[in-house]
Write an enzyme that holds these catalytic residues in place. Sequence first.
Site, mmCIF file in Angstrom:
data_model
loop_
_atom_site.group_PDB
_atom_site.id
_atom_site.type_symbol
_atom_site.label_atom_id
_atom_site.label_comp_id
_atom_site.label_asym_id
_atom_site.label_seq_id
_atom_site.Cartn_x
_atom_site.Cartn_y
_atom_site.Cartn_z
ATOM 1 N N LYS A 1 35.830 35.496 37.736
ATOM 2 C CA LYS A 1 37.104 35.463 37.012
ATOM 3 C C LYS A 1 36.868 35.599 35.511
ATOM 4 O O LYS A 1 35.945 34.992 34.946
ATOM 5 C CB LYS A 1 37.801 34.136 37.328
ATOM 6 C CG LYS A 1 39.199 33.969 36.780
ATOM 7 C CD LYS A 1 39.770 32.640 37.266
ATOM 8 C CE LYS A 1 41.183 32.384 36.793
ATOM 9 N NZ LYS A 1 41.702 31.091 37.304
ATOM 10 N N SER B 1 45.921 31.652 39.401
ATOM 11 C CA SER B 1 45.520 32.588 38.370
ATOM 12 C C SER B 1 44.250 33.369 38.707
ATOM 13 O O SER B 1 43.875 34.301 38.003
ATOM 14 C CB SER B 1 45.299 31.827 37.059
ATOM 15 O OG SER B 1 44.260 30.862 37.191
ATOM 16 N N SER C 1 45.180 27.505 41.452
ATOM 17 C CA SER C 1 44.744 28.846 41.057
ATOM 18 C C SER C 1 43.562 29.393 41.843
ATOM 19 O O SER C 1 43.193 30.554 41.669
ATOM 20 C CB SER C 1 44.418 28.867 39.561
ATOM 21 O OG SER C 1 45.590 28.709 38.808
#
Length: 505
Positions: A121, A199, A223
């Site tokens: 990420k 996310s 997330s």
Amino acid sequence: MQLLKSVEQDWSRRRFMKLTAGAGTALVVARYSSSSAYAFSSTDVLAKSVVEIAKMISSKAITSVELVKACYARIDEVNPKINAVVAFCRDRALAEAAEADAMTAAGKSKGLLHGIPFTVKDSFDTAGVVSTGGTLGRKNFIPEKDATVVARARAAGAILLGKTNTPEFTLGGGGKGTVNLVYGLTKNPYNVNYQPSGSSGGAGAIVAAGGAFFDIGSDYGGSIRGPAYANGIAGLKPTLGRVPRTGHIVGYGGPFDTFQETGPLARRVDDITLLISILAGPDNSDATMAPVPLGDPARVNLNTLRVAYYTSNGIMAPTKEVQALVTQCVSYFKKLGCKITEAMPPKMAELADVRTKFNGADGREHMRRLMKMHGTTEASPGLRITGDAVSSADFTRFCEEMDAIKSEQLAWFENYDLIICPASQRAPIRLDFEQAPEVRSKSSYTSQYNTTGWPAGVVRAGTSKEDPGLPLGIQVVGQPWRDDVVLAAMALIEQRTGGWIPPNI
């Protein structure tokens, strides 16, 4: 701390050898160029699990260079459609793969992830690779040092392919899931008109699509679990204090410290088990970390578990098919002889309400400080940067109310070993779906367990009929530090339902 890592790695290696003992090694692998199209199916090499691929590399049935090229070919095929991978390090990855192959030929290995390609990420720092965190102020920022979890994965032999998309500061997706002003919008590989959630949406999307064998995400209110749900894979938000957050753009410290955790996303639960053993443990930087040994999921006796379940949190009821999925998964444990009780932690609505108030108590000053710290002058539309600050008396009251409810819920959990519940109210949602931030935060089925810090995972358990072809997952929650129980339960559900299914993209 060194002894702790040694103990955890010892059971990891023993479990790893058991998991890979039967992995096939007769697969014929074609040579791919980074520009070639890649047809993807459940029998493809890129559909293999981390533990299977590790065995194949070790037995020389495939090379790391072949895997890296195949991953890039798959990314190049799907990324124009889903926008999941936003930064690359192709030359370095191929060089590291060649080095890994040379070590394999010499009978050497860097670790349990030797030669395995992964993504991470974009909210994590990666040495030598642009790390924006989705914010314009860091559009060209290249760190000199890896975040702790990235460093640990690479030290174990994993090869970084690139970075996956995230909302600004992981918190700025608004109602769109994963989007920012730097890289734009990420889409769901099962249907590009739908969200991959957020996310860690880019992470979930590319792992589901077969472009990487695993990713590492962060979870402030769901997330990791949201993208695992929306993309039909597995993800674990570990117990607070299990995995360091050092090097994450919203790191450790401050009033909201206890909400944030980091953890892995992969297609199979066995991979999550392997990965968490590598990522876990104090790093002498993140002060919240605790040297608590990680239990072995293989030693969990599922037959004796006391299981609580609920199909609705009493705030906003899920769809009928989501509720039916909970009941279906509970039945697997009932057949084992587990004690089953329909129950949920007390004061769920009250905790959701006070968390929402607490999140905005400083008038969003914490978001404005992040923008200033990173030189960002224009915020993503979904990033909430304004609000009214409350008095210090109200702030203190919110803290006390939250802690009191957490204590009451912890006492309740003494009567159970496991909670099975929805991960979301519905199947993955459309890109054009809009919902007020207050409604999203209060009706969440995941943020509850960021507030408590309990370990919680999501695994695919079905396919939606209301939104055909889209995956459905189930959430499994354990007592503090019993990540092993969560993983064992997730594995059972995966065995019964089949888990991840390749998307038709």
